[in-house]
Design a protein around this motif. Structure first.
Motif, PDB file in Angstrom:
ATOM      1  N   THR B  11       5.103  -3.519   4.566  1.00 57.69           N
ATOM      2  CA  THR B  11       3.779  -3.389   5.036  1.00 57.69           C
ATOM      3  C   THR B  11       3.501  -2.697   6.379  1.00 57.69           C
ATOM      4  O   THR B  11       2.366  -2.366   6.656  1.00 57.69           O
ATOM      5  CB  THR B  11       2.898  -4.885   4.925  1.00 57.69           C
ATOM      6  OG1 THR B  11       3.778  -5.712   5.421  1.00 57.69           O
ATOM      7  CG2 THR B  11       3.029  -5.268   3.432  1.00 57.69           C
ATOM      8  N   LEU B  12       4.533  -3.080   7.119  1.00 55.51           N
ATOM      9  CA  LEU B  12       4.429  -2.312   8.741  1.00 55.51           C
ATOM     10  C   LEU B  12       3.833  -0.904   8.806  1.00 55.51           C
ATOM     11  O   LEU B  12       2.973  -0.561   9.331  1.00 55.51           O
ATOM     12  CB  LEU B  12       5.561  -2.682   9.410  1.00 55.51           C
ATOM     13  CG  LEU B  12       5.524  -2.159  10.927  1.00 55.51           C
ATOM     14  CD1 LEU B  12       4.305  -2.882  11.608  1.00 55.51           C
ATOM     15  CD2 LEU B  12       6.763  -2.625  11.550  1.00 55.51           C
ATOM     16  N   ASP B  13       4.450  -0.082   7.758  1.00 52.32           N
ATOM     17  CA  ASP B  13       4.149   1.352   7.891  1.00 52.32           C
ATOM     18  C   ASP B  13       2.668   1.542   7.569  1.00 52.32           C
ATOM     19  O   ASP B  13       1.801   2.397   8.304  1.00 52.32           O
ATOM     20  CB  ASP B  13       5.009   1.919   6.873  1.00 52.32           C
ATOM     21  CG  ASP B  13       6.347   2.024   7.252  1.00 52.32           C
ATOM     22  OD1 ASP B  13       6.715   1.598   8.406  1.00 52.32           O
ATOM     23  OD2 ASP B  13       7.210   2.855   6.753  1.00 52.32           O
ATOM     24  N   VAL B  14       2.251   0.719   6.502  1.00 49.32           N
ATOM     25  CA  VAL B  14       0.899   0.916   6.190  1.00 49.32           C
ATOM     26  C   VAL B  14      -0.197   0.334   7.367  1.00 49.32           C
ATOM     27  O   VAL B  14      -1.251   1.060   7.653  1.00 49.32           O
ATOM     28  CB  VAL B  14       0.430  -0.056   4.972  1.00 49.32           C
ATOM     29  CG1 VAL B  14      -0.855   0.549   4.490  1.00 49.32           C
ATOM     30  CG2 VAL B  14       1.627   0.196   3.770  1.00 49.32           C
ATOM     31  N   LEU B  15       0.182  -0.620   7.831  1.00 46.27           N
ATOM     32  CA  LEU B  15      -0.657  -1.149   8.923  1.00 46.27           C
ATOM     33  C   LEU B  15      -0.551  -0.171  10.013  1.00 46.27           C
ATOM     34  O   LEU B  15      -1.544  -0.156  10.836  1.00 46.27           O
ATOM     35  CB  LEU B  15       0.098  -2.500   9.260  1.00 46.27           C
ATOM     36  CG  LEU B  15      -0.053  -3.622   8.229  1.00 46.27           C
ATOM     37  CD1 LEU B  15       0.503  -4.926   8.950  1.00 46.27           C
ATOM     38  CD2 LEU B  15      -1.753  -4.014   8.217  1.00 46.27           C
ATOM     39  N   VAL B  16       0.494   0.468  10.402  1.00 43.45           N
ATOM     40  CA  VAL B  16       0.637   1.359  11.596  1.00 43.45           C
ATOM     41  C   VAL B  16      -0.427   2.535  11.251  1.00 43.45           C
ATOM     42  O   VAL B  16      -1.126   2.971  12.013  1.00 43.45           O
ATOM     43  CB  VAL B  16       1.895   1.731  11.816  1.00 43.45           C
ATOM     44  CG1 VAL B  16       2.018   2.979  12.729  1.00 43.45           C
ATOM     45  CG2 VAL B  16       2.880   0.837  12.340  1.00 43.45           C
ATOM     46  N   LEU B  17      -0.221   2.890   9.975  1.00 44.19           N
ATOM     47  CA  LEU B  17      -1.285   4.119   9.633  1.00 44.19           C
ATOM     48  C   LEU B  17      -2.714   4.021   9.638  1.00 44.19           C
ATOM     49  O   LEU B  17      -3.430   4.601  10.270  1.00 44.19           O
ATOM     50  CB  LEU B  17      -0.797   4.491   8.198  1.00 44.19           C
ATOM     51  CG  LEU B  17       0.354   5.495   7.966  1.00 44.19           C
ATOM     52  CD1 LEU B  17       0.985   5.348   6.334  1.00 44.19           C
ATOM     53  CD2 LEU B  17       0.597   6.646   8.768  1.00 44.19           C
ATOM     54  N   LYS B  18      -2.975   2.625   9.264  1.00 54.72           N
ATOM     55  CA  LYS B  18      -4.171   2.128   9.291  1.00 54.72           C
ATOM     56  C   LYS B  18      -4.559   1.950  10.624  1.00 54.72           C
ATOM     57  O   LYS B  18      -6.057   2.543  10.929  1.00 54.72           O
ATOM     58  CB  LYS B  18      -4.337   0.547   8.688  1.00 54.72           C
ATOM     59  CG  LYS B  18      -5.804  -0.193   8.670  1.00 54.72           C
ATOM     60  CD  LYS B  18      -6.507   0.635   7.523  1.00 54.72           C
ATOM     61  CE  LYS B  18      -8.115   0.250   7.635  1.00 54.72           C
ATOM     62  NZ  LYS B  18      -8.836   0.830   6.806  1.00 54.72           N
ATOM     63  N   ALA B  19      -3.928   1.736  11.433  1.00 52.53           N
ATOM     64  CA  ALA B  19      -4.293   1.513  12.970  1.00 52.53           C
ATOM     65  C   ALA B  19      -4.516   3.036  13.754  1.00 52.53           C
ATOM     66  O   ALA B  19      -5.586   3.145  14.148  1.00 52.53           O
ATOM     67  CB  ALA B  19      -2.987   0.774  14.097  1.00 52.53           C
ATOM     68  N   ALA B  23      -7.718   5.642  15.158  1.00 53.62           N
ATOM     69  CA  ALA B  23      -7.714   6.450  16.526  1.00 53.62           C
ATOM     70  C   ALA B  23      -6.232   6.699  16.964  1.00 53.62           C
ATOM     71  O   ALA B  23      -5.605   6.005  16.681  1.00 53.62           O
ATOM     72  CB  ALA B  23      -8.476   5.894  17.653  1.00 53.62           C
ATOM     73  N   PRO B  24      -6.048   7.904  17.705  1.00 48.28           N
ATOM     74  CA  PRO B  24      -4.816   7.865  18.088  1.00 48.28           C
ATOM     75  C   PRO B  24      -4.465   6.725  18.959  1.00 48.28           C
ATOM     76  O   PRO B  24      -5.233   6.565  20.025  1.00 48.28           O
ATOM     77  CB  PRO B  24      -4.914   9.387  19.037  1.00 48.28           C
ATOM     78  CG  PRO B  24      -5.905   9.943  18.268  1.00 48.28           C
ATOM     79  CD  PRO B  24      -7.084   8.948  17.990  1.00 48.28           C
TER      80      PRO B  24
END
Lengths: 899, 113
Positions: B11-19, B23-24
């Motif tokens: 799930t971490l990958d998705v969360l990072v993408l969400k973040a 915004a950058p």
């Protein structure tokens, strides 16, 4: 809006990064942020740092994993980026080349022709000189025997053909030689019988040839020692690959079948591999054992018959010179020549590609020159393209200056410009291969037909070479203008108008123009010299009108038990009937029989002259003799200078008479009339009375030493045989060949083979090097000349465009149109004159080198030099006068308003 | 933060993408963003985050460039790529579907056959 391409120019410097350092820096930043956050939450700084580090886990490990990740990604990115960059550059190049289609098209055409000419000549030189014949293992150790001898007072004589006895002795006793073989090729081996018979290329070889060369058969096997046994040879044959394909459809069951060769039935035992030509380069259709050839009974021991090429392989570590020394000693011992003999004699081993007299084929020598010439063409073409690109970059200096100001690096800019020229060269290279393909086909077919070209006209080697040449040319032609254009001082171009600051470029362009003019002048002089040679060769009075005469041989079936005498009688009857038939034809001017014929077979015999102790030996050898029927002289076109030709009363059994050539008359009876005198031919008891003097006729070479020669009536000859029928048709001699052939087969069903050839064929083969030279030199010279003329035009046109302003001022100040034209044309002609001068210097320097290739034409022939100079200056005048006339129409107001 | 939730694998990958879709951000910003959004309930190992970032960059879902923070400090900023957005959308839908299903299963009342 800044285009993506431009934007990339700015970010370029930032791209270079170190992945590992990036990771370190990123993690360090992270630690700082985390520590600050914790401190902010009330941790003390030390604990906060420890906590931050803990949360990052094993820091080293993390960094390393991340680092390698990043590095891998970066490499990929860089690759992708440079490909994208390259594609962008190529796209940009194509666009900017398409913007000036005329210039681009001319540049591509010029380069393509240059590259194509190079590739063509490379392909030919490669086959004739660089590569040994196909299928020879360790070809550097294989050579051909040649013996050079010189008697005091005589020219050096080189011999490349020997008797079996020499081969046999070398094979038995030479210590430096690991293998020896013989090889004798002929272009007139009869294949088949009757109407379907024809001549093919055949070679007789000793069985040792194949293991010596190291060749493996495609099918079956080569013949062995038993089949090539001098005492009891067997009629076996090995087919050439191409012949097997064309004649037998490549059938694999061809082994064991029989083939009718030279009227005899041979058993096919094998097929040679594709492209195998033995130690020579001529196509060979069929290989047969040397021992099975028709030879005299003492052929293995006699020193008098020499017809074999001797091929040798030296032992490992032995040089050709060492082997040559041993063979010299061996030969002297065998022939009982003491060291004190005045006869200077030496044996040598020459590379297999040399011809019988030890020199390279003349085609090869001419080709070598033409390869150099094609390089010059390429240089001229490249110089021209440099010129065009220089002009183009000058036109584009604003664009370039803008780029430089916007921060594009010089290297980046050079890369962009070089990419442009490389795109140009790439297209030109591809077109060049096509040019080579066409040119190569024509050259090979027309001018060097005898060589078996094992590879296509544009094989991989040629393609690779042309590609390399094209790219190298592209690099050079791009780099020169690019370095010029991106020179730092050029930013001032932004401020200055287009016409300023061209001084250096203009000088380069002028130099290039001079160089082009000089090189094309030199090439055209070469062309002129070859054309002059060819003209002299063709105008040569051979003493026989070879272009008017057909030479015919007929063979017929003989009974096995027939005696030699009855066979001769039957043959003579056959030829007699055929002669009558031809004489009756309305399209035949005259016909005759001859034993011993120019450009055919020649016979020599000793003579004795009453009252003379000896007959002087001339350098040309001899005396040579021919036995001919009445009408012979008018048939072959040899003029009777004094006295009379033979008449129908001069025949077998009548009083012996003779006609001698002028050399014989002058040598034996200087200052007196030989007519009425007599001499003895061979062992004859009767003195032949001289009834006429004929002009000298060539025996078989365009260049040959004079020799004594005489003619006797057909039927009065002794000990010579081998009749030829010579026919002089009214019109074109060659057009009668097919009809004559049909007539002979219809005339006598026992005829098995008819060979008809124009006498001119033998001459054509000898004039081929000059034709090759004349055609190719002219082609390339004209090519270079056209390219140079266009180059000159473009320089002058550019000069005019550049100085519109100045011209406008001059016109405004009252200059006449005439003055303007004179100024501009004068400028151009100065370049041309310097070019001609430089070209003359080059041509004069090269004269000594090219002299041996010419035919009785001095390489410093003033007529050729003057003609070419006038032609070149005339074209230069035209090339400059066109833009000059345009300049005359410059409107001063417009010109000054520009910029 | 002992009561924080362990991260479900993947799930971490998705969360990072969400973040990053927001915004950058630089790495640390992402951790704080995740902490803030989850009310401090999600425990993201810092090293795992960076590995996720590099992995995503590797797959071309995000890209990184050096930039400057509000406090004028150099940091490596991550931006989501179009491919990353697509991936995020797909993963989010999948995750919601999965969560719904799992929730449904876990919360349904046992039935008698």
């Amino acid at each position: 809006v800044i285009r993506p391409g431009i934007k990339r120019l700015f970010t370029l410097a930032l791209r270079r990064r170190n992945a590992a350092r990036d990771v370190d820096r990123e993690l360090a930043t992270h630690l700082e942020f985390r520590t600050e956050q914790l401190v902010h939450r009330g941790w003390n700084r030390e604990d906060a740092w420890a906590e931050a580090v803990r949360r990052l886990g094993a820091l080293d490990h993390t960094a390393r994993t991340l680092g390698s990740h990043a590095a891998r990604r970066d490499r990929r990115m860089q690759l992708r980026e440079s490909i994208a960059d390259l594609l962008a550059d190529v796209r940009h190049s194509v666009r900017s080349l398409a913007r000036e289609p005329g210039v681009s098209l001319f540049a591509i055409t010029a380069l393509a022709l240059g590259v194509g000419a190079n590739a063509t000549m490379f392909g030919i030189v490669d086959r004739l000189m660089l590569r040994p014949p196909a299928h020879i293992r360790d070809a550097h150790a294989v050579g051909r025997l040649q013996i050079t001898s010189q008697r005091p007072g005589f020219n050096e004589a080189r011999s490349g053909t020997f008797g079996y006895v020499l081969y046999d002795n070398i094979r038995r006793s030479a210590a430096t030689v690991s293998a020896a073989a013989t090889f004798a090729a002929s272009e007139v081996v009869v294949f088949g019988k009757g109407r379907n018979s024809r001549t093919i290329n055949g070679a007789e070889a000793t069985w040792t040839l194949f293991p010596l060369l190291g060749v493996q058969p495609e099918l079956g096997r080569f013949f062995d020692a038993k089949e090539d046994d001098p005492v009891s040879p067997l009629p076996v044959a090995v087919l050439g690959y191409g012949f097997w394909q064309s004649e037998f459809g490549g059938a694999r069951d061809v082994i064991g079948r029989t083939a009718l060769i030279s009227g005899e039935s041979y058993t096919i035992i094998g097929v040679a591999p594709k492209g195998f030509t033995g130690p020579g380069l001529m196509r060979i259709d069929v290989w047969t054992p040397e021992s099975y050839g028709s030879h005299s009974s003492n052929w293995t021991t006699t020193w008098n018959a020499r017809w074999l090429n001797v091929v040798l392989r030296v032992k490992d570590g032995v040089t050709f010179d060492q082997a040559g020394a041993e063979l010299t000693a061996l030969y002297k011992r065998l022939r009982n020549i003491p060291d004190t003999s005045p006869l200077r004699l030496s044996a040598a081993i020459r590379p297999v590609t040399t011809q019988r007299d030890g020199t390279q084929m003349s085609e090869a020598r001419v080709s070598k020159w033409l390869f150099g010439v094609s390089l010059i063409v390429l240089v001229v073409a490249s110089a021209n393209v440099v010129n065009l690109l220089l002009a183009r970059t000058v036109r584009r200096r604003r664009e370039i200056a803008v780029r430089l100001t916007l921060g594009a690096g010089r290297a980046r800019l050079i890369r962009l410009l070089v990419t442009e020229s490389m795109v140009l060269a790439g297209v030109a290279g591809a077109a060049g291969v096509a040019v080579a393909w066409i040119m190569g086909g024509v050259t090979r077919g027309l001018l060097i037909p005898n060589v078996e070209w094992t590879s296509g006209v544009a094989d991989l080697r040629v393609a690779v070479i042309s590609g390399g040449i094209a790219l190298l040319a592209g690099l050079i032609v791009g780099l020169v203008p690019a370095l010029q254009a991106s020179a730092p001082d050029l930013t001032s171009a932004l401020k200055a108008g287009v016409r300023e600051g061209g001084g250096r470029t203009q000088r380069i362009r002028a130099t290039l123009t001079i160089a082009q003019a000089a090189l094309s002048f030199a090439l055209l002089v070469g062309a002129g010299l070859f054309i002059e040679s060819l003209r002299r060769v063709q105008a040569l009075d051979l003493g026989v009108e070879t272009n008017r005469v057909l030479r015919i041989w007929v063979q017929q079936e003989g009974a096995n038990d027939e005696s030699f005498a009855t066979m001769r009688q039957r043959q003579s009857h056959l030829y007699g009937t055929a002669l009558e038939r031809f004489r009756e034809r309305p399209d035949v001017e005259s016909a005759s029989l001859a034993i011993g014929l120019s450009f055919g077979m020649t016979f020599g015999d000793a003579i004795r002259v009453p009252g003379m102790d000896s007959i002087p030996q001339l350098k040309g050898g001899g005396p040579y003799m021919s036995a001919v029927t009445p009408g012979f002289f008018e048939t072959v076109g040899t003029r009777i200078a004094r006295g009379r030709p033979f008449q129908s009363e001069d025949r077998a059994g009548s009083a012996p008479v003779a006609i001698i050539n002028e050399t014989m008359a002058e040598t034996l009876w200087p200052n007196e009339n030989p007519i009425g005198r007599c001499f003895y031919v061979g062992q004859s008891k009767n003195c032949a009375t001289i009834v006429g003097i004929a002009v000298d006729a060539r025996r078989g070479q365009l260049r040959e030493e004079k020799a004594l020669m005489f003619y006797i009536p057909y039927g009065q000859e002794e000990g010579i045989g081998g009749t030829s029928l010579v026919v002089r048709p009214r019109g074109n001699a060659r057009q009668m060949i097919a009809d004559a052939r049909r007539m002979l087969f219809d005339m006598d069903p026992s005829i098995t083979f008819v060979n008809i050839a124009a006498m001119q064929d033998a001459v054509d083969a000898q004039t081929r090097p000059w034709r090759l030279g004349a055609m190719m030199f002219t082609l390339m010279g004209v090519l270079a000349f056209v390219v140079a003329a266009i180059g000159m035009y473009s320089v002058i046109a550019y000069f005019v465009a550049n100085r519109r302003h100045e011209i406008g001022v001059r016109i405004a100040l009252g200059a006449q149109a005439r003055d303007i034209v004179r100024l501009i044309v004068g400028n151009g002609l100065v370049l041309a004159v310097i070019g001609v001068a430089a070209g003359s210097a080059i041509a004069l320097a090269a004269a000594r080198l090219i002299q041996p290739l010419l035919f009785e034409t001095p390489a410093r022939n003033p007529a050729v030099f003057v003609t070419v100079a006038v032609a070149l200056l005339a074209v230069a005048f035209v090339a400059t006068v066109i833009p000059a006339l345009r300049a005359r129409r410059v409107n001063p107001v417009d010109a000054m308003r520009v910029d | 933060m002992a009561e924080s939730l362990p991260l479900v694998k993947g799930t971490l990958d998705v969360l990072v993408l969400k973040a990053l879709n927001w915004a950058p951000m630089h790495g640390f910003e992402i951790t704080t963003w995740l902490e803030d959004r989850s009310g401090g309930a999600l425990d993201v190992e810092d090293s795992a985050l960076y590995q996720a970032l590099y992995r995503l960059e590797d797959r071309g879902l995000i890209r990184a460039e050096w930039g400057v923070t509000e406090n004028n400090r150099k940091a490596r900023y991550y931006t989501i790529n179009p491919a990353g957005r697509t991936h995020l959308k797909a993963q989010t839908e999948q995750w919601l579907e999965y969560a719904k299903t799992v929730t449904g299963v876990l919360t349904s009342a046992p039935k008698r056959a």
